[in-house]
Design a protein around this motif. Structure first.
Motif, PDB file in Angstrom:
ATOM      1  N   PHE A 103      40.808 -16.880  13.088  1.00  0.00           N
ATOM      2  CA  PHE A 103      40.725 -16.733  11.669  1.00  0.00           C
ATOM      3  C   PHE A 103      41.720 -17.505  10.896  1.00  0.00           C
ATOM      4  N   GLU A 104      41.231 -18.199  10.270  1.00  0.00           N
ATOM      5  CA  GLU A 104      41.893 -19.185   9.092  1.00  0.00           C
ATOM      6  C   GLU A 104      41.500 -18.928   7.789  1.00  0.00           C
ATOM      7  N   GLY A 105      40.896 -17.989   7.368  1.00  0.00           N
ATOM      8  CA  GLY A 105      40.527 -17.385   6.013  1.00  0.00           C
ATOM      9  C   GLY A 105      38.709 -17.810   5.669  1.00  0.00           C
ATOM     10  N   PRO A 161      41.913 -17.356  -0.088  1.00  0.00           N
ATOM     11  CA  PRO A 161      40.682 -18.291   0.626  1.00  0.00           C
ATOM     12  C   PRO A 161      41.581 -19.531   1.474  1.00  0.00           C
ATOM     13  N   VAL A 162      41.147 -19.773   2.893  1.00  0.00           N
ATOM     14  CA  VAL A 162      41.444 -20.515   3.552  1.00  0.00           C
ATOM     15  C   VAL A 162      42.784 -20.056   4.188  1.00  0.00           C
ATOM     16  N   THR A 163      43.214 -19.037   4.177  1.00  0.00           N
ATOM     17  CA  THR A 163      44.490 -18.520   4.706  1.00  0.00           C
ATOM     18  C   THR A 163      44.296 -17.339   5.467  1.00  0.00           C
ATOM     19  N   LYS A 164      45.187 -16.828   6.085  1.00  0.00           N
ATOM     20  CA  LYS A 164      45.213 -15.378   6.808  1.00  0.00           C
ATOM     21  C   LYS A 164      45.636 -14.168   5.900  1.00  0.00           C
ATOM     22  N   GLN A 165      45.888 -14.793   4.428  1.00  0.00           N
ATOM     23  CA  GLN A 165      46.413 -13.642   3.707  1.00  0.00           C
ATOM     24  C   GLN A 165      45.413 -12.696   3.441  1.00  0.00           C
ATOM     25  N   TYR A 166      45.323 -11.625   3.453  1.00  0.00           N
ATOM     26  CA  TYR A 166      44.277 -10.502   2.933  1.00  0.00           C
ATOM     27  C   TYR A 166      44.770  -9.362   3.027  1.00  0.00           C
TER      28      TYR A 166
END
Length: 275
Positions: free
Chosen positions: A172-174, A252-257
């Motif tokens: 998963f890359e966002g 978006p387009v990152t693993k940050q959530y």
């Protein structure tokens, strides 16, 4: 939200006006890592804070290898000393659902049910049992209700194995910015309800490894989520209007959530009349 990225994550949800003081952030950041070591959790999430009249409850959740397994929940009154909460039994959740009003901030405080109907009393309490509930039990039930209703994750962040266990998706890359603005790109991280009612034709286009949860797009009432772009359009923020104080963020387009709750632990029962 992930304990190790707590300071940065809190900055991303600061637009809602809630948060922690620098002192609390520092203490909590160190305390959660010690909590993970002492209880041997694989991951620790900072769930949020429920503000009472005389004090606040700081909540953390410990996770094991199977992310779908029941989470261990702990609370603290000072961000240093933590107490493990028992699992949320359905009867406790049902009893706490009848309570209204603010938390007191005292785990031993007892609520006396006033004006409860004879039907509810017979359904929730055994004969001769006094209709009271401690605030700690209400805390357990409220965390469970909020997690069920508005605890969410991006689509693809978790995968379900053929054996039924759920793990973080290493690939998963966002979400893309376009997808991140859609409610259909987010799932309730709890046992699915609507998915089981879908026809075989509707399930034909779903990937069973990633689409095993309920999407937000069919939440009732419609309009119970507010989607916004913040930090110059680099962060997508979802706020629940049903449980005011629940904020989810995704870069978006990152693993940050992640999501966090800062509120009074009261459901917004007036939402249907506000939409």
């Amino acid at each position: 939200m992930e304990a190790r990225s707590l300071p940065a994550a809190l900055e991303l949800v600061a637009g809602s006006g809630a948060g922690l003081s620098p002192e609390k952030r520092a203490v909590l950041g160190a305390s959660l890592l010690l909590l993970q070591r002492d209880y041997r959790f694989e991951r620790v999430w900072f769930w949020g804070c429920i503000q009472g009249v005389r004090g606040a409850y700081y909540i953390a959740e410990g996770l094991g290898p199977d992310r779908a397994a029941p989470r261990s929940r702990l609370y603290s009154l000072n961000c240093v000393e933590w107490s493990l909460l028992p699992p949320a039994a359905e009867e406790v959740v049902a009893r706490a659902g009848l309570l209204q009003g603010r938390f007191q901030g005292d785990p031993s405080f007892e609520y006396l049910y006033a004006g409860i109907s004879a039907e509810d009393a017979e359904r929730l309490f055994e004969d001769g049992e006094q209709p009271v509930i401690k605030e700690e039990a209400r805390l357990i039930a409220t965390i469970e209700l909020i997690d069920r209703a508005v605890g969410i994750v991006p689509r693809g962040a978790f995968v379900k194995t053929p054996l039924g266990s759920v793990h973080e998706n290493r690939n998963f890359e966002g979400l893309s910015l376009t997808e991140a603005k859609k409610l259909s790109s987010y799932f309730h991280f709890t046992e699915p309800v609507n998915l089981k009612n879908k026809t075989l034709l509707e399930k034909a286009d779903l990937d069973p490894s990633t689409d095993f949860l309920d999407s937000l797009e069919h939440d009732i009432p419609q309009g119970s989520w507010a989607v916004q772009l913040e930090k110059g359009g680099t962060v997508v923020v979802l706020r629940s209007l049903l449980w005011l104080g629940l904020t989810f963020y995704h870069v978006p387009v990152t693993k940050q959530y992640g999501y966090v709750y800062f509120g009074t632990g009261e459901k917004n029962l007036d939402l249907p009349f506000m939409l």
